[in-house]
Design a protein around this motif. Structure first.
Motif, PDB file in Angstrom:
ATOM      1  N   ASN A  38      18.419  -2.474 -14.222  1.00 27.25           N
ATOM      2  CA  ASN A  38      16.883  -2.250 -14.014  1.00 27.25           C
ATOM      3  C   ASN A  38      16.546  -1.930 -15.629  1.00 27.25           C
ATOM      4  N   CYS A  39      17.208  -1.301 -16.437  1.00 28.32           N
ATOM      5  CA  CYS A  39      16.708  -1.089 -17.807  1.00 28.32           C
ATOM      6  C   CYS A  39      16.773  -2.605 -18.689  1.00 28.32           C
ATOM      7  N   LEU A  40      17.925  -3.326 -18.260  1.00 28.46           N
ATOM      8  CA  LEU A  40      17.802  -4.707 -18.713  1.00 28.46           C
ATOM      9  C   LEU A  40      16.620  -5.536 -18.487  1.00 28.46           C
ATOM     10  N   TYR A  41      16.306  -5.253 -17.179  1.00 27.34           N
ATOM     11  CA  TYR A  41      15.230  -5.949 -16.484  1.00 27.34           C
ATOM     12  C   TYR A  41      13.791  -5.444 -17.225  1.00 27.34           C
ATOM     13  N   ALA A  42      13.610  -4.304 -17.268  1.00 25.90           N
ATOM     14  CA  ALA A  42      12.476  -3.466 -17.977  1.00 25.90           C
ATOM     15  C   ALA A  42      12.235  -4.356 -19.485  1.00 25.90           C
ATOM     16  N   TYR A  43      13.406  -4.634 -20.053  1.00 25.66           N
ATOM     17  CA  TYR A  43      13.298  -4.907 -21.467  1.00 25.66           C
ATOM     18  C   TYR A  43      13.739  -6.504 -21.732  1.00 25.66           C
ATOM     19  N   VAL A  44      13.472  -7.234 -20.648  1.00 26.31           N
ATOM     20  CA  VAL A  44      13.851  -8.667 -20.588  1.00 26.31           C
ATOM     21  C   VAL A  44      12.782  -9.201 -21.458  1.00 26.31           C
ATOM     22  N   HIS A  45      11.730  -8.807 -21.889  1.00 22.96           N
ATOM     23  CA  HIS A  45      10.569  -9.366 -22.744  1.00 22.96           C
ATOM     24  C   HIS A  45      10.958  -9.267 -24.190  1.00 22.96           C
ATOM     25  N   VAL A  46      11.759  -8.350 -24.491  1.00 26.23           N
ATOM     26  CA  VAL A  46      12.188  -8.055 -26.068  1.00 26.23           C
ATOM     27  C   VAL A  46      12.811  -9.047 -26.516  1.00 26.23           C
ATOM     28  N   PRO A  47      13.937  -9.914 -26.322  1.00 33.27           N
ATOM     29  CA  PRO A  47      14.254 -11.009 -26.931  1.00 33.27           C
ATOM     30  C   PRO A  47      13.293 -12.138 -27.374  1.00 33.27           C
ATOM     31  N   ALA A  48      13.270 -12.711 -28.512  1.00 28.10           N
ATOM     32  CA  ALA A  48      12.445 -13.598 -28.808  1.00 28.10           C
ATOM     33  C   ALA A  48      12.574 -14.991 -28.030  1.00 28.10           C
ATOM     34  N   SER A  49      13.837 -15.369 -27.556  1.00 31.23           N
ATOM     35  CA  SER A  49      13.846 -16.575 -26.877  1.00 31.23           C
ATOM     36  C   SER A  49      14.750 -16.212 -25.427  1.00 31.23           C
ATOM     37  N   HIS A  50      15.051 -17.107 -24.769  1.00 27.91           N
ATOM     38  CA  HIS A  50      15.922 -17.018 -23.782  1.00 27.91           C
ATOM     39  C   HIS A  50      15.457 -16.173 -22.603  1.00 27.91           C
ATOM     40  N   ASN A  51      14.350 -15.732 -22.676  1.00 25.11           N
ATOM     41  CA  ASN A  51      13.925 -14.566 -21.604  1.00 25.11           C
ATOM     42  C   ASN A  51      14.314 -15.084 -19.926  1.00 25.11           C
ATOM     43  N   LYS A  52      14.168 -16.143 -19.704  1.00 18.73           N
ATOM     44  CA  LYS A  52      14.544 -16.364 -18.497  1.00 18.73           C
ATOM     45  C   LYS A  52      15.802 -16.416 -17.923  1.00 18.73           C
ATOM     46  N   TYR A  53      16.643 -16.523 -18.929  1.00 20.20           N
ATOM     47  CA  TYR A  53      18.158 -16.517 -18.721  1.00 20.20           C
ATOM     48  C   TYR A  53      18.627 -14.986 -18.442  1.00 20.20           C
ATOM     49  N   MET A  55      16.182 -12.627 -17.755  1.00 13.56           N
ATOM     50  CA  MET A  55      15.871 -12.154 -16.175  1.00 13.56           C
ATOM     51  C   MET A  55      16.714 -12.735 -15.173  1.00 13.56           C
ATOM     52  N   LEU A  56      17.200 -13.822 -15.132  1.00  8.70           N
ATOM     53  CA  LEU A  56      18.099 -14.220 -13.868  1.00  8.70           C
ATOM     54  C   LEU A  56      19.432 -13.172 -13.895  1.00  8.70           C
ATOM     55  N   VAL A  57      19.939 -12.940 -15.245  1.00 12.79           N
ATOM     56  CA  VAL A  57      21.001 -12.270 -15.139  1.00 12.79           C
ATOM     57  C   VAL A  57      20.640 -10.799 -14.804  1.00 12.79           C
ATOM     58  N   ALA A  58      19.631 -10.148 -15.266  1.00 14.03           N
ATOM     59  CA  ALA A  58      19.254  -9.092 -14.960  1.00 14.03           C
ATOM     60  C   ALA A  58      18.915  -8.744 -13.456  1.00 14.03           C
ATOM     61  N   ARG A  59      18.291  -9.499 -12.683  1.00 13.52           N
ATOM     62  CA  ARG A  59      18.137  -9.670 -11.232  1.00 13.52           C
ATOM     63  C   ARG A  59      19.286  -9.968 -10.539  1.00 13.52           C
ATOM     64  N   GLY A  60      20.238 -10.637 -11.032  1.00 18.99           N
ATOM     65  CA  GLY A  60      21.346 -10.888 -10.395  1.00 18.99           C
ATOM     66  C   GLY A  60      22.412  -9.456 -10.371  1.00 18.99           C
ATOM     67  N   LEU A  61      22.329  -8.804 -11.625  1.00 17.11           N
ATOM     68  CA  LEU A  61      22.904  -7.294 -11.598  1.00 17.11           C
ATOM     69  C   LEU A  61      22.290  -6.615 -10.819  1.00 17.11           C
ATOM     70  N   VAL A  62      20.935  -6.424 -10.708  1.00 15.75           N
ATOM     71  CA  VAL A  62      20.153  -5.609  -9.538  1.00 15.75           C
ATOM     72  C   VAL A  62      20.573  -5.877  -8.209  1.00 15.75           C
ATOM     73  N   GLY A  63      20.795  -7.006  -7.952  1.00 12.83           N
ATOM     74  CA  GLY A  63      21.250  -7.436  -6.637  1.00 12.83           C
ATOM     75  C   GLY A  63      22.798  -7.046  -6.355  1.00 12.83           C
ATOM     76  N   PHE A  64      23.346  -7.181  -7.547  1.00 10.08           N
ATOM     77  CA  PHE A  64      24.899  -6.464  -7.196  1.00 10.08           C
ATOM     78  C   PHE A  64      24.986  -5.224  -7.164  1.00 10.08           C
ATOM     79  N   GLY A  65      24.098  -4.463  -7.757  1.00  8.32           N
ATOM     80  CA  GLY A  65      23.979  -3.123  -7.621  1.00  8.32           C
ATOM     81  C   GLY A  65      23.580  -2.525  -6.056  1.00  8.32           C
ATOM     82  N   ALA A  66      22.752  -3.633  -5.652  1.00  5.02           N
ATOM     83  CA  ALA A  66      22.045  -3.170  -4.406  1.00  5.02           C
ATOM     84  C   ALA A  66      23.195  -3.843  -2.880  1.00  5.02           C
ATOM     85  N   GLY A  67      24.238  -4.382  -3.425  1.00  4.69           N
ATOM     86  CA  GLY A  67      25.372  -4.504  -2.611  1.00  4.69           C
ATOM     87  C   GLY A  67      25.981  -3.518  -1.760  1.00  4.69           C
TER      88      GLY A  67
END
Length: 104
Positions: A38-53, A55-67
């Motif tokens: 969730n911290c990674l997801y909160a700061y997904v806007h910080v990198p200048a490029s490849h934000n969508k990737y 975000m996908l990784v962050a959401r996947g990890l959030v889902g992994f934690g919700a397992g």
């Protein structure tokens, strides 16, 4: 979809882990994974490029934690009496739905 995929991968892993070790271990690890993701997801806007990737990784990890949902329900089933079980499961489901609605 990455959230659901992460949760689908993590559920059997955490379930198997909780069969052989105390349930506290996978629950603690999943909470730490969720916080970090969730911290990674909160700061997904910080990198200048490849934000969508990111975000996908962050959401996947959030889902992994919700397992950990199956482990939580297993713990509730073992820790409550037959009379308490229905209300405890209902309260857990209500809190999970409330968290989903609030976006936590």
């Amino acid at each position: 979809a990455s959230f659901s995929l992460g949760q689908m991968v993590a559920s059997p892993i955490f379930g198997l882990w909780s069969n052989y070790r105390p349930r506290k271990e996978p629950l603690t690890v999943s909470i730490f994974i969720s916080v970090a993701a969730n911290c990674l997801y909160a700061y997904v806007h910080v990198p200048a490029s490849h934000n969508k990737y990111y975000m996908l990784v962050a959401r996947g990890l959030v889902g992994f934690g919700a397992g950990n949902v199956a482990v939580i329900r297993s713990y509730i089933a073992g820790a409550t009496s037959l009379q308490e079980r229905t209300s405890s499961m209902a309260n857990t489901s209500a809190c999970q739905a409330l968290g989903f609605i609030l976006g936590l």
